[in-house]
Design an enzyme around this catalytic site. Structure first.
Site, PDB file in Angstrom:
ATOM      1  N   GLU A   1      42.054  44.329  40.742  1.00  0.00           N
ATOM      2  CA  GLU A   1      42.819  43.510  41.728  1.00  0.00           C
ATOM      3  C   GLU A   1      44.362  43.806  41.865  1.00  0.00           C
ATOM      4  OE1 GLU A   1      41.614  39.634  40.255  1.00  0.00           O
ATOM      5  OE2 GLU A   1      39.663  39.819  40.566  1.00  0.00           O
TER       6      GLU A   1
ATOM      7  N   LYS B   1      32.291  33.112  37.186  1.00  0.00           N
ATOM      8  CA  LYS B   1      32.741  34.482  36.787  1.00  0.00           C
ATOM      9  C   LYS B   1      33.352  34.512  35.431  1.00  0.00           C
ATOM     10  CE  LYS B   1      36.413  37.516  38.718  1.00  0.00           C
ATOM     11  NZ  LYS B   1      37.250  37.750  39.478  1.00  0.00           N
TER      12      LYS B   1
ATOM     13  N   ASP C   1      36.690  40.074  47.558  1.00  0.00           N
ATOM     14  CA  ASP C   1      37.327  39.545  46.377  1.00  0.00           C
ATOM     15  C   ASP C   1      36.270  38.661  45.806  1.00  0.00           C
ATOM     16  OD1 ASP C   1      38.646  38.385  44.500  1.00  0.00           O
ATOM     17  OD2 ASP C   1      40.306  37.746  46.154  1.00  0.00           O
TER      18      ASP C   1
ATOM     19  N   ASP D   1      50.333  37.947  39.637  1.00  0.00           N
ATOM     20  CA  ASP D   1      49.247  37.251  40.075  1.00  0.00           C
ATOM     21  C   ASP D   1      49.175  36.166  39.521  1.00  0.00           C
ATOM     22  OD1 ASP D   1      46.471  36.379  40.889  1.00  0.00           O
ATOM     23  OD2 ASP D   1      45.545  38.234  40.582  1.00  0.00           O
TER      24      ASP D   1
END
Length: 617
Positions: free
Chosen positions: A186, A87, A25, A208
């Protein structure tokens, strides 16, 4: 005679040999690596027992990069050489980086490249290179823990990552010398972690909520097949908003001036209070000389608007999937902010059932990736789980008039291959430019250009006679390739679409929102352009005919009438509406009917000249 053992691709060539594979992850704030040992998926700790690896890299002049907790310690003393939250730059252009300059404490280097590079004491680095350092640290941790070299890794990516962002993730893995078995959505990884792939069938929602982003994904499971039916969310909503609203309340109540120093201290106190309220009914907070007991009820009231926004996104995702709340069988909670009790309460209330919270929400994605990696490495040959994701935005190509023809619609399950036939616009056309576009609007300028390539070698024919087959192929990682083939000669051209930058979650959301807000205007614009193109074809055909035999078959008065009708169509094509252009075309066709009939008779007479009638029977 020697016997050779043949094994299936990816399967072990030695009986009972367990291949070492991991799930990673690669997160904005923290990253994790997990594997399957003795049939159990688990995240791997470092030498000090810490499972999370801060996604932070520190660069210095004469030393190799430092990753994780040691780098995090240096953020306060050397922020410009300590890279965090990189990211956010993955797959972004240098132009995009300028818009983020105020949010990310980076100094960007001047460069001719479209890929943004960050200035550090160790040299200029890209987001891909920084991510590669994080992946190297995770790979090293895994190989030390498992005692051997890795066969490969499954790396997870956000639901909204487009082809450029996915490609950037693959590039980072290549730099880290990692074999990528698969890039995995994800939310899909989270569903696997809970073993929902073992169910017979059903609809699963993945909620999420991280520190700064929210994603909702609706999955359909049918006999081991995972299909992502729809995705949605908000790229500017998360636990950070909870901290800010509580900090603002504290500053207001204390009567202090809203300075940067006071805001920073208030935010730290707000985070502490938020975490404490996860298990306590109240907690004392202070801001300057002011103190107060904040109850969980008060905190819930403060964060209510943001929690409500997540539920609105859930409602939209269900609508996109053509489902009702009652159709959802399981809800999986992902992200540290789902630890907030009020979030869990409202999600349970919205869906009418308790969400799954047994697995640490910070680890659940890595655990699911590890399970998938174990399968892809060949350690579970009997497992038939298939994972199907969707593309976030429609893919198509430019047609005449600046219009977009959609080949693959958004939320289409991948991998997918779709083809469509096109033809030439002009007589004798021997080449065609293929312009690949992404977006929901009907015009080229309102969509995003992905790539252009040219198909040559088309045999010269009259307009509309050639047949060009254009094929769009999106693989399991969401990467696109486009090919074009002229079906008569077999002439081919192909391109793999790997743009140097991608779209952020917010940009994707904006494109979807604009497509809905401008739906009627786009429909009218498309109708006008299509009518103009039809008029252009009509005029081109008429001009060609008049040049060929107009003086021979028409008197001066007849030709003048046709030219007047033609000029009227030219004028309407330039300034008129779709309806007025259509009316002018009908008028021209009616005016030229007798001319068309004469041309047909002339063609028949020419064809029959020198032949007997019985030859045509």
């Amino acid at each position: 005679m020697a016997l050779l053992q043949i094994s299936e691709p990816g399967m072990s060539t030695v009986a009972h040999q367990h291949r070492l594979a991991v799930g990673i992850d690669l997160g904005t704030t923290n990253s994790l690596v997990a594997t399957v040992r003795s049939g159990q998926a688990e995240t791997l700790p470092d030498e000090e027992g810490r499972h999370l690896l801060p996604s932070v890299v520190h660069y210095s002049k004469n030393h190799p990069p430092i990753v994780g907790y040691p780098a995090q310690v240096r953020m306060a003393e050397d922020p410009l050489n300590t890279i965090a939250s990189v990211k956010r730059l993955m797959g972004r252009s240098a132009e995009d980086a300028k818009t983020l300059d105020g949010y990310l404490p980076f100094n960007f280097a001047e460069s001719d490249s479209n890929v943004p590079r960050i200035k550090t004491a160790g040299g200029d680095v890209s987001a891909v290179e920084v991510s590669a350092e994080i992946l190297k640290a995770l790979k090293e941790r895994a190989e030390l823990s498992l005692g051997g070299d890795l066969t490969g890794a499954v790396i997870t990516v956000p639901a909204y990552f487009d082809d450029a962002q996915r490609q950037a993730t693959r590039d980072a893995a290549t730099l880290a010398d990692l074999n990528v078995l698969r890039l995995l959505n994800e939310p899909t990884a989270a569903a696997i972690a809970y073993g929902l792939d073992k169910e017979a069938e059903g609809i699963i929602a993945i909620y999420d909520l991280g520190g700064g982003t929210f994603d909702i994904s609706i999955l359909r499971l049918n006999k081991g097949v995972f299909e992502v039916m729809s995705t949605g969310g908000d790229s500017a909503l998360g636990g950070d908003d909870f901290d800010h609203v509580l900090a603002e309340y504290m500053i207001k109540q204390s009567g202090q001036t809203n300075t940067q120093a006071i805001v920073s201290l208030a935010l730290m106190e707000a985070r502490r209070a938020k975490e404490a309220l996860t298990s306590k009914d109240s907690v004392e907070v202070s801001c300057g000389n002011w103190k107060e007991n904040i109850t969980r009820e008060k905190f819930n009231a403060l964060i209510e608007p943001w929690v409500k926004k997540t539920l609105m996104a859930c409602r939209r995702a269900l609508r996109d999937a053509n489902l009702e709340k009652e159709d959802v069988l399981n809800i999986v909670m992902v992200g540290g902010s789902t630890r907030v009790p009020y979030v869990r309460e409202r999600v349970a209330e919205f869906f009418g059932r308790e969400p799954l919270v047994d697995i640490d929400p910070d680890r659940v994605v890595a655990v699911g990736a590890a399970i998938q990696a174990d399968i892809l490495a060949g350690n579970k040959p009997d497992d038939e789980m298939l994972l199907l994701d969707v593309i976030p935005l429609s893919l198509g190509l430019e047609t005449m008039g600046g219009l977009v023809e959609k080949i693959i619609s958004r939320n289409t399950t991948i991998p997918i291959t779709r083809a469509q036939e096109f033809t030439t616009f002009k007589d004798g056309q021997t080449a065609m430019t293929i312009h690949v576009l992404q977006g929901e609007r009907d015009t080229v300028e309102a969509c995003r250009s992905l790539a252009k390539f040219t198909l040559r070698g088309i045999p010269p024919m009259v307009a509309g006679a050639a047949r060009i087959k254009v094929t769009f192929q999106v693989d399991a990682d969401g990467l696109l390739s486009v090919s074009a083939e002229e079906t008569i000669t077999g002439a081919k051209a192909k391109i793999e679409v790997k743009p140097s930058y991608g779209l952020s979650d917010a940009e994707i959301e904006a494109m979807l929102r604009e497509s809905m807000e401008n739906a009627q205007a786009d429909k009218e614009a498309r109708q006008l352009r299509e009518t103009k193109m039809e008029a252009e074809r009509t005029l081109e055909a008429l001009n060609s005919a008049l040049q060929a035999d107009g003086d021979e078959l028409l008197s001066a008065d007849e030709k003048a009438k046709i030219l007047a009708a033609r000029d009227k169509l030219i004028s309407e094509k330039e300034t008129g509406t779709a309806d007025s252009i259509e009316e002018a075309m009908k008028n021209l066709e009616k005016t030229a009917e007798f001319y068309v009939a004469r041309r047909m008779n002339s063609s028949v007479q020419s064809a029959m000249a020198g032949h007997r009638i019985n030859e045509f029977e």
